[in-house]
Structure formats: structure tokens, C-alpha cells
Design an enzyme around this catalytic site. Sequence first.
Site, PDB file in Angstrom:
ATOM      1  N   LYS A 177       0.697  -1.279   0.080  1.00 53.97           N
ATOM      2  CA  LYS A 177       0.032   0.184   0.008  1.00 53.97           C
ATOM      3  C   LYS A 177       0.831   1.356   0.066  1.00 53.97           C
ATOM      4  O   LYS A 177       0.449   2.528  -0.682  1.00 53.97           O
ATOM      5  CB  LYS A 177      -0.898  -0.012   1.258  1.00 53.97           C
ATOM      6  CG  LYS A 177      -2.126  -1.189   0.973  1.00 53.97           C
ATOM      7  CD  LYS A 177      -3.241  -0.648  -0.010  1.00 53.97           C
ATOM      8  CE  LYS A 177      -4.273  -1.387  -0.008  1.00 53.97           C
ATOM      9  NZ  LYS A 177      -5.216  -1.248  -1.140  1.00 53.97           N
ATOM     10  N   GLU A 196      -9.914   6.394   2.634  1.00 50.24           N
ATOM     11  CA  GLU A 196     -10.738   5.572   2.876  1.00 50.24           C
ATOM     12  C   GLU A 196      -9.886   4.392   3.388  1.00 50.24           C
ATOM     13  O   GLU A 196      -8.923   4.051   2.900  1.00 50.24           O
ATOM     14  CB  GLU A 196     -11.994   5.000   2.033  1.00 50.24           C
ATOM     15  CG  GLU A 196     -11.402   4.109   0.841  1.00 50.24           C
ATOM     16  CD  GLU A 196     -10.151   4.427   0.052  1.00 50.24           C
ATOM     17  OE1 GLU A 196     -10.231   5.789  -0.003  1.00 50.24           O
ATOM     18  OE2 GLU A 196      -9.326   3.453  -0.505  1.00 50.24           O
ATOM     19  N   SER A 214       1.394  -9.736  -1.045  1.00 48.47           N
ATOM     20  CA  SER A 214       1.140  -8.233  -0.905  1.00 48.47           C
ATOM     21  C   SER A 214       1.115  -7.804   0.367  1.00 48.47           C
ATOM     22  O   SER A 214       1.614  -6.732   0.792  1.00 48.47           O
ATOM     23  CB  SER A 214      -0.274  -7.989  -1.416  1.00 48.47           C
ATOM     24  OG  SER A 214      -1.201  -8.727  -0.845  1.00 48.47           O
TER      25      SER A 214
END
Lengths: 431, 260
Positions: free
Chosen positions: A127, A149, A415
Site C-alpha cells: 500500500k 478510506e 502483498s
Amino acid sequence: MIPPSHPDKPGFDCPPRGTGVRQLTDDRGKLKSINFNHMKYQVDEKGYYGEFGGAWIPEMMFTNVDELKRRYLEIIESEAFKKEFDQLLKDYVGRPSPLYYASRLSEHYGSKIYLKREDLNHTGSHKLNNTIGQILLAQQLGKTRIIAETGAGQHGVATATVCALKGIKCIVYMGALDVSRQAPNVKKMKMLGAEVIPVHSGNKTLKDATNEAMRDWINNPEDTHYIIGSVVGPHPYPDMVARFQSVISAEMKKQLLEQTGSEFPTRILACVGGGSNAAGAFYHFLDDEQVELIGVEAAGKGVDTDETAATLTVGTPGVLHSSRTVLMQNEDGQITEPYSISAGLDYPGIGPLHAHLFKTGRAKFLAATDEEVLQAVLLLTQKEGIIPALESAHALAALDKIKMNPDDVNVINLSGSGNKDMETYLDYFGY
Amino acid sequence: MNNRINQLFARKKAYILSVYFTAGFPNLNDTVEIIQQLEKNGVDLIEIGMPFSDPTADGPTIQRTSEIALKNGMSIKVLFEQLKTIRESVSIPLVLMGYLNPVYQYGVEKFCQKCNEIGIDGTILPDLPLDEFEANYKTIFEQNNLHNILLITPQTSEARIRQIDDASKGFIYMVSSSSTTGAGKKVEDFHADYFERIQSMNLKNPRLIGFGISDNATFTNACKYASGAIIGSAFVSSFNEEVKIADSVAQFVKNMLTAD
């Protein structure tokens, strides 16, 4: 093709759009052999991937989205931007992330398996690649207030992190249910100086947090930049986020060449909610059609139950969060609630790039159930000593669903780290 | 083709009162009675809200009424069924307001034809932007004598306002401030310079001001700068289980049109 779950419903019959040919000038000097000349799978001038995408925004968002659309390429392709972005990826995020040959897992499956270790990035997932890019962009646009968000809290933490790094005010919207499910991440965001606003509308999860962040942007059109966490939302977000995440596949090519002698693997597997890690892992392979691309959605309790988040398996075309894509919805066009054990994948839509890859058949999309995912978590943990995030374990679970030859090179985009999911794991496995 | 919206603006140049309500709220079958009572009490134009699960341009009030309306079973199909004979009793312009996705699933062409058949005069679909409307749907709307009303905000550039004015039929929905609906920003806080700037542009289309209009004072103030104003959140908040719809609507409209 889109599954015909509403056979009488018209699909999207749009006039063909431009081919979207755009010469990418991205050359970090590292990857001379990469073909940056994507044609079929790149966004076109109007923000479409085939029939999906666009910017279905209310007029109240027009000025901001239009400014982004006009300026994002010029900013992110400037030398100054690339220099700072690359420097931060290296020294702050800790890139390049390793490509690790998982020998015991390979032995187990009888095929070569490599893990792209995005879990080793600062803040524990891919991220941060995107939030670093967007915070630099927001600075260039002169914005002084950041909103985001978050579902599981990974994107919220990554946003709060870059806001701390740059000393910019940060507000994170999070569904009230997720706030209670993901308490450690909420505390982490607060410690980083962000304000976390619980969202009580709808089912109090990621979709509702996204609605609320969009409302905030409508109410604060002057000073605010909205850092969307995935390849969703209005154009140019899907393309912009994919570009920031594309460092994953750029590194993969180089590392594969070094380790296997070829930059092309047999296949790449990545989990897909909105689809940002998959977009990053697929990006530089999109036109290398010999590389099989596999996205893995969250089946939840099963794609034949109401408790699933496998959008491409059960969804139909529609417009949500300013993008035309595939959605989970009822026959009246009301969005239905997704379910997955993984809070990062329970989104009722999917990035328009993935909808396009699905429709054109360029990528294959599978779905893994909660149960299969938990078994995959345990397998990786005990074969390799790596505890993966629930989201990433969806890609691992898909290894049981595909046919692999001994000489195949399979790359899993790992991830995120399982640190945030320890409570779930301890409860489930009973340690 | 004469549309009731154009007839209204030809006839009445000031103090046009337009009221929004969410179909299916407070009860599923209140739709027709609310429309009839609004007309009876002197409202000039009605916006009938088609509830959506994810109303991103709306504040808490309309989010809540939409959620209840959906729980009550409202859908475009149900709404069309309720409105089937509305033109036997109601003659003021009626506009359907909502988000694109439910219309999409119903089928845009079928939706427009049905509107024409019933006597709906326009639509307000905030997430259907100008360029997509022009490229894909304009013809279908025109064939069905349906005006798609477009919005402008304080951030809308002059060039874009001109573009919207050219593309508009009926009226322009002028969002009073940068906000979602019912966000609590008062008309007093609005920048008169925005209102005056738009007024001095001499647009082809008349304007109604919406968002933040909640009582007679805000309504009267907005009317200084446009042909009239739109009230939504304040109206749907006025329903009360203890008061009959007829009485509650009469009281609300009276308060809106009478100075304290």
C-alpha cells in the site's frame, strides 16, 4: 464474458473508444528491456479500459478530478518527482522488495514458486508504494489536507504514515464495523497523528467508508486531496494508482532475469479486491501475452452463497464510486454487501482494468474460500516460515486450483504481512 | 414538444418553489399522496427521489431516508407502478432524481420511454456527467421529451458553465455551496459574489438554487438570485409518525412560503 446472472439485462454497449496508445516515458534507467509501449490494456484518453472506467462524477467533484486528470502525468513523469519517489521507495519503503524462491513450497507443489515479498515493505504491505506517490502529487497540487478510506486499515496506516512523513493533516474514514474489527490499525493511525472517523452508514465497511470520503471531498473542494487506496474510483485514479504500484512488476522482471535467466515467468498470481497489488504485479507484463495472469478474488463462504466478495464471478456491469465496472448488485441496481474473512478484499466492485482483463480474457480470475485461504496461510507459515496476510493468502490458495508443470515459473505477489491478522489466526488454529 | 418544466418557467419568473422527497419514505405507498399534497399546497415543481444504496452526493438526512425507502421495498419498477396514473390528478412538472446505476440496470432507453409514457418531465442524475450524457444518452432523452437537468457549483469554471448552459434544457440546478445535500451550511454563509457572478452571466436557462435551503428566510434569500429554490433534506425531515401526511405537507409548505 460477464457471467449471465441477469440474462435479460442489457450490457454496456458503448461505441468503441480510442485505442489509447500512449508512449510511456517512464524509464528509471533500470529496465531497458521493458516494453513500455502498452496498447491493448492501457487506459485511453477518456479514462477507459475497453468499456470500463471513465469518470462518472457529480459536478461537485469535477474541478478536482479534472485538475488531477490534466496534471497527473506531467507531474509524475517529471524528473524531480521521479527522483524523490524513487529515493523514498528505496530508503523509506525499503525497495526493491526481494523475489524469493520458495523451495519447500515449490517441492510441495512440484513446480517452481517465487514470492514477491511486498510484505517486507515498511508498514507491511504494497500500500505504501501508492501513498508515497500520491502524497508527493498532493504536494505538487498545493493540497494541505489529505483524506482516505480504509477497510482493514492497511491503506489507512500507509496514508497516515506518509502524512506524518510530510507533516500534512490526515483524515481516514473507516466503517464502524471495521474500526472495531481492526483495533490495532486504528490505534496505529491515531499514533501517527491521523484522525480516524468511524462511518456508521450502510453496512459500516469499506464501501461506506469510500462513500464518506467522497462526501468529504465534495464538502472540501479547495484544500483537500483524496488518496484512494486502490485502482478504483474515477479516472485518473485507476491508472495513477496502477502506475505507482507498477514498481512491483518492474522489479519482478529484473529479478526474474537474474534468478531464472528470463524476465518472463509462466504465470503471476495476485489477490484482487479493488485490485491494486494485482495491477502492480501485472502492469509490465500486460502486453507479454505469453505470461499467464491470474487474479484471485475472495469467495468468502462460497461463490454460490450470499456471503462472498467474488465480484467478477457473481457481478454484473454498473456504475459505482464514479467508475463503470463490474459490481455486486441486485436486479434493481442496489449494491449488495460483500463478505470475506479478509477485510481488505470485501469490496463490491473491482478496478476497471481488471474488469477489462477479465472481459478480454487477458487475465483469468479465480476465487478462494475463507477455509482454503486459512489452509494456505498455515502451509506457507510452516513450509517457509512466512506468515502471510489473509488477502495475500488468496493468491497462495489458488495454487491448488491450477495445473502447474515442474518447469513452470510461478510468481505469487505476497502483498502483505500476516501481523495484522494474528488474532484471526490464533482463534482459528487454536494456538 | 412542450415540456411542463418550460411551461412553468415561461409562466413564473420568481419564487418558484421546488420540493424533493425520497420515494418510499416514510412509507412505501406514500408517494402519490405526497405529490398530490405538495401540488395542492402551492409547490411548483417536484423532484421525486429514486433511492440508491450509495448516495455519495447526499448528506446524512437523505442517506437515511434512502436506506429506509429501500428497506420498505422501493425500486424504479415499484415507483413507475405507483406513478402510472399520476397525470390524472397532478399537473405540475415532475422530475426524477437519483443515481445512475439503478437507471442503468432498469435500462436507460426503457427508463426514458416509461418516463414519457407516465408524464415525467425531467431527470437529475448527479453521477451522469455532461460528456457521458452527450455522448451516449442525449438522443434517447430528447426522443422522450425528457430534460436532463445539470448542476453547477461555486467551483464550476465560467467556460464550463457556458457549456452546461448550452447543453441544458429546462433549468440549471445551481448548487449553493460546495457540499453534499443537507450539510448544514446556511444560505447566509453563501458567497453572494458566486450568486451575483452567475446572475451577471445572463445564461439562457433559468436557475433554481438548491442545497442548504431549509426555511422561509433561506428560501427568500435564494430567490433574490434565481427563479426559485429547491428544498430537500428539510422537507423529508419534517415527516412525523404522529401527523398525517396531508397535514404535515400543508404545514411545511406554509412555513416555507410565510415569513416569521
